[in-house]
Each structure stands twice: as C-alpha cells, then as structure tokens.
Design a protein around this motif. Structure first.
Motif, PDB file in Angstrom:
ATOM      1  N   ALA A   1      21.164  57.937  45.426  1.00 42.75           N
ATOM      2  CA  ALA A   1      22.353  58.867  47.086  1.00 42.75           C
ATOM      3  C   ALA A   1      21.103  57.645  48.456  1.00 42.75           C
ATOM      4  O   ALA A   1      21.205  57.002  49.123  1.00 42.75           O
ATOM      5  CB  ALA A   1      21.818  60.144  47.612  1.00 42.75           C
ATOM      6  N   LEU A   2      19.842  57.322  48.147  1.00 42.07           N
ATOM      7  CA  LEU A   2      18.655  56.723  49.019  1.00 42.07           C
ATOM      8  C   LEU A   2      19.351  55.514  48.594  1.00 42.07           C
ATOM      9  O   LEU A   2      20.075  54.305  49.936  1.00 42.07           O
ATOM     10  CB  LEU A   2      17.747  55.910  48.361  1.00 42.07           C
ATOM     11  CG  LEU A   2      17.330  58.382  48.679  1.00 42.07           C
ATOM     12  CD1 LEU A   2      15.690  58.425  48.635  1.00 42.07           C
ATOM     13  CD2 LEU A   2      17.239  58.259  50.720  1.00 42.07           C
ATOM     14  N   ASP A   3      19.926  54.786  47.366  1.00 43.81           N
ATOM     15  CA  ASP A   3      19.922  53.407  47.477  1.00 43.81           C
ATOM     16  C   ASP A   3      21.180  52.706  47.810  1.00 43.81           C
ATOM     17  O   ASP A   3      21.474  51.834  48.676  1.00 43.81           O
ATOM     18  CB  ASP A   3      20.473  52.954  45.521  1.00 43.81           C
ATOM     19  CG  ASP A   3      18.781  52.838  45.138  1.00 43.81           C
ATOM     20  OD1 ASP A   3      17.440  52.499  45.938  1.00 43.81           O
ATOM     21  OD2 ASP A   3      18.500  53.116  44.074  1.00 43.81           O
ATOM     22  N   HIS A   4      22.837  54.075  47.477  1.00 45.78           N
ATOM     23  CA  HIS A   4      23.642  53.754  48.328  1.00 45.78           C
ATOM     24  C   HIS A   4      23.866  53.982  49.811  1.00 45.78           C
ATOM     25  O   HIS A   4      24.954  52.983  50.439  1.00 45.78           O
ATOM     26  CB  HIS A   4      24.332  55.261  47.522  1.00 45.78           C
ATOM     27  CG  HIS A   4      25.372  54.745  47.019  1.00 45.78           C
ATOM     28  ND1 HIS A   4      26.251  54.074  46.354  1.00 45.78           N
ATOM     29  CD2 HIS A   4      24.481  54.613  45.123  1.00 45.78           C
ATOM     30  CE1 HIS A   4      26.842  54.382  44.926  1.00 45.78           C
ATOM     31  NE2 HIS A   4      25.644  54.249  44.049  1.00 45.78           N
TER      32      HIS A   4
ATOM     33  N   PHE B   1      19.326  41.407  38.705  1.00 45.38           N
ATOM     34  CA  PHE B   1      19.487  42.318  39.968  1.00 45.38           C
ATOM     35  C   PHE B   1      20.029  43.978  39.468  1.00 45.38           C
ATOM     36  O   PHE B   1      19.266  44.814  40.750  1.00 45.38           O
ATOM     37  CB  PHE B   1      19.987  41.773  41.561  1.00 45.38           C
ATOM     38  CG  PHE B   1      19.472  40.562  41.895  1.00 45.38           C
ATOM     39  CD1 PHE B   1      19.647  39.206  41.578  1.00 45.38           C
ATOM     40  CD2 PHE B   1      18.709  40.336  43.087  1.00 45.38           C
ATOM     41  CE1 PHE B   1      19.617  37.522  41.995  1.00 45.38           C
ATOM     42  CE2 PHE B   1      18.576  39.256  43.595  1.00 45.38           C
ATOM     43  CZ  PHE B   1      18.759  37.838  43.082  1.00 45.38           C
ATOM     44  N   SER B   2      21.034  44.198  39.688  1.00 39.87           N
ATOM     45  CA  SER B   2      21.505  44.696  39.901  1.00 39.87           C
ATOM     46  C   SER B   2      23.129  45.895  38.965  1.00 39.87           C
ATOM     47  O   SER B   2      23.448  45.104  38.420  1.00 39.87           O
ATOM     48  CB  SER B   2      21.905  45.179  40.992  1.00 39.87           C
ATOM     49  OG  SER B   2      22.888  46.923  41.615  1.00 39.87           O
ATOM     50  N   ILE B   3      22.541  47.202  38.424  1.00 44.47           N
ATOM     51  CA  ILE B   3      23.623  47.463  37.394  1.00 44.47           C
ATOM     52  C   ILE B   3      25.280  47.117  38.213  1.00 44.47           C
ATOM     53  O   ILE B   3      25.928  47.538  36.991  1.00 44.47           O
ATOM     54  CB  ILE B   3      23.391  48.908  36.463  1.00 44.47           C
ATOM     55  CG1 ILE B   3      24.361  49.476  35.749  1.00 44.47           C
ATOM     56  CG2 ILE B   3      23.639  50.269  38.301  1.00 44.47           C
ATOM     57  CD1 ILE B   3      24.031  50.599  35.428  1.00 44.47           C
ATOM     58  N   TYR B   4      25.328  47.173  39.033  1.00 45.93           N
ATOM     59  CA  TYR B   4      26.261  47.409  39.913  1.00 45.93           C
ATOM     60  C   TYR B   4      27.204  45.490  39.969  1.00 45.93           C
ATOM     61  O   TYR B   4      28.294  45.107  40.892  1.00 45.93           O
ATOM     62  CB  TYR B   4      26.226  47.368  41.605  1.00 45.93           C
ATOM     63  CG  TYR B   4      26.572  48.616  41.327  1.00 45.93           C
ATOM     64  CD1 TYR B   4      27.472  49.455  41.430  1.00 45.93           C
ATOM     65  CD2 TYR B   4      24.792  49.534  42.395  1.00 45.93           C
ATOM     66  CE1 TYR B   4      26.264  51.429  41.743  1.00 45.93           C
ATOM     67  CE2 TYR B   4      24.114  50.340  41.923  1.00 45.93           C
ATOM     68  CZ  TYR B   4      25.175  51.790  42.452  1.00 45.93           C
ATOM     69  OH  TYR B   4      25.039  53.141  42.302  1.00 45.93           O
TER      70      TYR B   4
ATOM     71  N   VAL C   1      28.021  43.940  45.674  1.00 41.73           N
ATOM     72  CA  VAL C   1      26.929  43.079  45.265  1.00 41.73           C
ATOM     73  C   VAL C   1      26.065  41.949  45.739  1.00 41.73           C
ATOM     74  O   VAL C   1      24.576  41.936  45.792  1.00 41.73           O
ATOM     75  CB  VAL C   1      27.639  42.341  43.785  1.00 41.73           C
ATOM     76  CG1 VAL C   1      26.500  41.753  43.581  1.00 41.73           C
ATOM     77  CG2 VAL C   1      28.050  43.375  42.866  1.00 41.73           C
ATOM     78  N   ARG C   2      26.931  41.660  47.215  1.00 45.45           N
ATOM     79  CA  ARG C   2      26.210  40.828  48.075  1.00 45.45           C
ATOM     80  C   ARG C   2      25.341  41.535  48.842  1.00 45.45           C
ATOM     81  O   ARG C   2      24.457  40.745  48.707  1.00 45.45           O
ATOM     82  CB  ARG C   2      27.570  40.170  49.053  1.00 45.45           C
ATOM     83  CG  ARG C   2      26.327  38.976  49.798  1.00 45.45           C
ATOM     84  CD  ARG C   2      27.735  38.867  50.746  1.00 45.45           C
ATOM     85  NE  ARG C   2      27.712  39.388  51.683  1.00 45.45           N
ATOM     86  CZ  ARG C   2      26.297  39.775  52.916  1.00 45.45           C
ATOM     87  NH1 ARG C   2      26.473  39.269  53.144  1.00 45.45           N
ATOM     88  NH2 ARG C   2      27.348  40.852  53.293  1.00 45.45           N
ATOM     89  N   ARG C   3      25.646  42.841  49.545  1.00 46.98           N
ATOM     90  CA  ARG C   3      24.104  43.336  50.073  1.00 46.98           C
ATOM     91  C   ARG C   3      23.219  43.692  49.332  1.00 46.98           C
ATOM     92  O   ARG C   3      22.555  43.915  49.571  1.00 46.98           O
ATOM     93  CB  ARG C   3      25.238  44.452  50.363  1.00 46.98           C
ATOM     94  CG  ARG C   3      26.046  44.188  52.001  1.00 46.98           C
ATOM     95  CD  ARG C   3      26.829  46.202  52.210  1.00 46.98           C
ATOM     96  NE  ARG C   3      27.884  45.379  53.421  1.00 46.98           N
ATOM     97  CZ  ARG C   3      28.174  46.398  54.004  1.00 46.98           C
ATOM     98  NH1 ARG C   3      27.269  47.348  54.056  1.00 46.98           N
ATOM     99  NH2 ARG C   3      29.128  45.954  55.675  1.00 46.98           N
ATOM    100  N   ILE C   4      23.510  43.915  48.199  1.00 50.81           N
ATOM    101  CA  ILE C   4      22.608  44.537  47.112  1.00 50.81           C
ATOM    102  C   ILE C   4      21.254  42.819  46.633  1.00 50.81           C
ATOM    103  O   ILE C   4      21.145  42.870  47.228  1.00 50.81           O
ATOM    104  CB  ILE C   4      23.077  44.769  46.050  1.00 50.81           C
ATOM    105  CG1 ILE C   4      23.360  45.923  45.689  1.00 50.81           C
ATOM    106  CG2 ILE C   4      21.799  44.969  44.468  1.00 50.81           C
ATOM    107  CD1 ILE C   4      24.295  46.781  44.550  1.00 50.81           C
TER     108      ILE C   4
ATOM    109  N   ILE D   1      22.715  50.130  50.902  1.00 58.46           N
ATOM    110  CA  ILE D   1      23.502  49.619  50.703  1.00 58.46           C
ATOM    111  C   ILE D   1      24.553  49.323  51.684  1.00 58.46           C
ATOM    112  O   ILE D   1      24.972  48.613  52.420  1.00 58.46           O
ATOM    113  CB  ILE D   1      24.360  49.833  48.731  1.00 58.46           C
ATOM    114  CG1 ILE D   1      23.295  49.127  48.030  1.00 58.46           C
ATOM    115  CG2 ILE D   1      25.774  48.524  49.547  1.00 58.46           C
ATOM    116  CD1 ILE D   1      23.782  49.602  46.299  1.00 58.46           C
ATOM    117  N   ALA D   2      24.649  50.529  52.323  1.00 58.26           N
ATOM    118  CA  ALA D   2      25.909  50.911  53.769  1.00 58.26           C
ATOM    119  C   ALA D   2      25.420  50.041  54.176  1.00 58.26           C
ATOM    120  O   ALA D   2      25.812  49.659  55.568  1.00 58.26           O
ATOM    121  CB  ALA D   2      25.948  51.581  53.509  1.00 58.26           C
TER     122      ALA D   2
END
Length: 359
Positions: free
Chosen positions: A120-123, A51-54, A89-92, A126-127
């Motif tokens: 910035a849009l991704d973050h 899913f994500s690098i995070y 990670v759960r939110r992503i 996520i928020a």
C-alpha cells in the motif's frame, strides 16, 4: 519436470513462460518447445526485471503473450493500449521525491507479515511519483533503545495491527516521539489503540491508562473488550466485522482528509475505546453528558486542552438500548475523538492529500 507432471494428470500446456536470471536464447527455447510439445513461439522468456515486478506485463507483451492467448481462445485482437501501465512503470523508475516511513511492529522479522502495508505504501508512492523507503523497526527494540535515535530522519510513522502484550510499550514510546516531534502518524487497529493509551498517559494525566487486553486490572482501561465479545470463547474469525458509520468533527483534520463530515468505514475489532453502558456521551448531537468512567475523564480532559487543533484518530461506540437516560436516538453511533499529534492547522502534515514532506 513440471510439464511432465502436468501431462501425468492429463494437462497439456499451450504456452510456457520461462523464468530466468539471464537471457534464455533461441536454441534453449526451441529445445524446451520440442521436449514439452508446444509451439516454438509459445515459449516465452521472462527474465528477472531490474526495477520492479510491474515491468513484467510489458515484457510479456513484447513476446506477444496477449496475441497468443487470444489466438488460443479464438478471439479477435483489438488495438492494445498500455499507456497507463507504461506511465506507472515510468513513475517507478523515475520518482520525483523520496520519503522514509518507519513501520514499528512486533512481527517485523517476518518479511511477509505486513506485506499488504508495504504494498500500500508503494502504491501511494507511485501515485505521487515518490519512492517510499520503509524502515522496519522491531517494537521490542524501542523498549531498550531511545525512540528518538531509532526514528531519527524518518518522514512518518506507521504502527500496524497486532495482538498480545509483547512490544506494546515500545509502540507507545514510538507514538510519543511522533506526537512530541510533530511527526505524521498513522495508527491502524492496535496502532490506533496504543495512540489512545499514550495520549491518556502522557497528556491527560492517566499514568495507569492501558487496554484490558494487556492489563485486566488497569485503573484506567481506556481500551476495553467489546461488550458483545465478552461471551465469545472461540477466537477464530469472531471479531466485529463490517462497515460502521462515523461522524467527523467539523473543522478537524480528519474531516479535511475525507472532504465530508459523515463517512462509513469497515472495522475488524475485538477491542475498542472504553465507553461502558454507564457512560453516555453524544458528541455535538445532544446536550447531555454523564461522566463516571476513565473514558469519560479522558474525553473531558481532551476537550479542556485548548492547544489541540487537529483530530487524527477515531473509534466507534454505540449506546445500548437498555441504558437508562439515553437520548431519543437509540443505538446512537457516535465518534470518539482523540488527538494523537500536536499538528497544527497551519501544517496539516501528510495525513491528507497534500504531497508529503520530501528530502
């Protein structure tokens, strides 16, 4: 080979993190440890994430990287709390909403050109437990194609910064579509300036409005070179830098977004909204106004349009010390207000902290 090259310059690694597309396997890990002269438990598999690098830090913790590092440094390992990271990670992985944001720029073909904006849009997504889909649109494309078809279905428009004339008219068409269709718009640097140009042309009746960066002979240069930049010949690292005070109009959308009427924001510009020394304007801070330029006419017409209820963009200018007729406050920094959207207070759009429109 990489470990061999490190050894040649006198560096012996303590831990190896091995990037791989498929599981490494214990046998391969032991072989790497043997030939690279590291302990077996210090060979850590880092398989590509779905899913994500995070997700990477979580995987590294599972292999005990944190304890290995602390052990090498001789530091005690306290209790590990990854709750916040695991929630991220759960939110992503499980977004509750989805929005599509169009980014119209002149460097779209270069994937990393607007990397900080995409991140910035991704973050932001996520928020708010929101998946943000970015629709990348080449600005020059909108000079040949109807903006409505290119921007159909998006939930917001962002025009980032840039330099030069290429793609400017396409950006202006995108801004016009956003304004006329009540589409939330965010203009960054040049994106703010093209919004001023668009509004001056199509709402305020200044068809020749432009920036002197693109048209030095424009009869209505609503954007012009900063006064202190006129003698600058070296274009490398010489733009205006640092924080600038901004006074926000009471009751405006901008004030609602910030939650206060006076803010300080960093600016990095070479051009600004045109307010030459012969034009003095104190917005709501003095009872004097002297109009004799395109900028003054633009402000006058903005104030005359009663249907406008939301302020969306700002820019700064200062009154020079040597200007005759200035009010007692020298070097008065004030705010130039331009409304770039017909958003009404009953629908404050997504420029504030409210949750964005979702599909």
């Amino acid at each position: 080979h990489s470990v061999q090259q490190l050894r040649e310059i006198g560096i012996q690694p303590d831990i190896l993190i091995v990037r791989t597309e498929r599981p490494l396997g214990r046998e391969n890990a032991d072989k790497i440890a043997l030939f690279c002269n590291v302990e077996k438990e210090a060979v850590i598999e880092e398989q590509d994430k779905e899913f994500s690098i995070y997700e990477v830090p979580v995987g590294l913790i599972e292999y005990g990287l944190d304890k290995l590092i602390l052990g090498r440094l001789g530091l005690p390992a306290g209790p590990l709390n990854m709750d916040d990271w695991e929630e991220l990670v759960r939110r992503i992985k499980n977004p509750q909403h989805e929005v599509t944001i169009a980014v119209v720029g002149k460097y779209i073909e270069h994937r990393d050109a607007y990397k900080s904006i995409y991140e910035a849009l991704d973050h932001a997504g996520i928020a708010h437990s929101t998946r943000v889909i970015v629709k990348r649109i080449e600005a020059e494309q909108l000079e040949r194609q109807d903006a409505g078809s290119a921007l159909a279905g998006v939930d917001g428009l962002l025009v980032p910064g840039g330099f030069g004339h290429r793609g400017i008219e396409g950006k202006i068409q995108a801004v016009r579509f956003a304004r006329e269709n009540n589409l939330p718009y965010f203009g960054i640097c040049l994106g703010m300036q093209v919004a001023v140009i668009e509004y001056a042309r199509h709402v305020l009746g200044l068809p020749e409005a432009n920036s002197t960066e693109f048209d030095t002979e424009s009869s209505d240069p609503v954007i012009c070179l900063l006064e202190e930049q006129r003698t600058v010949s070296d274009k490398g690292g010489t733009m205006r830098l640092g924080a600038q005070p901004c006074l926000l109009k009471q009751g405006s959308l901008m004030e609602k977004c910030y939650g206060k009427s006076e803010i300080s924001e960093r600016h990095r510009h070479r051009y600004e909204v045109n307010c030459p020394s012969s034009v003095l304007i104190a917005c709501d801070r003095a009872d004097w106004v002297r109009f004799n330029s395109a900028a003054a006419r633009l402000i006058e017409r903005c104030r005359a349009i009663e249907s406008i209820t939301s302020t969306c963009l700002i820019d700064m200018w200062s009154c020079p010390d040597d200007t005759k007729g200035t009010p007692p406050q020298q070097n008065l920094s004030t705010l130039f207000y331009i409304v770039t959207s017909t958003l009404r207070e009953s629908n404050p759009a997504t420029l504030c902290s409210e949750r964005p429109t979702v599909k």
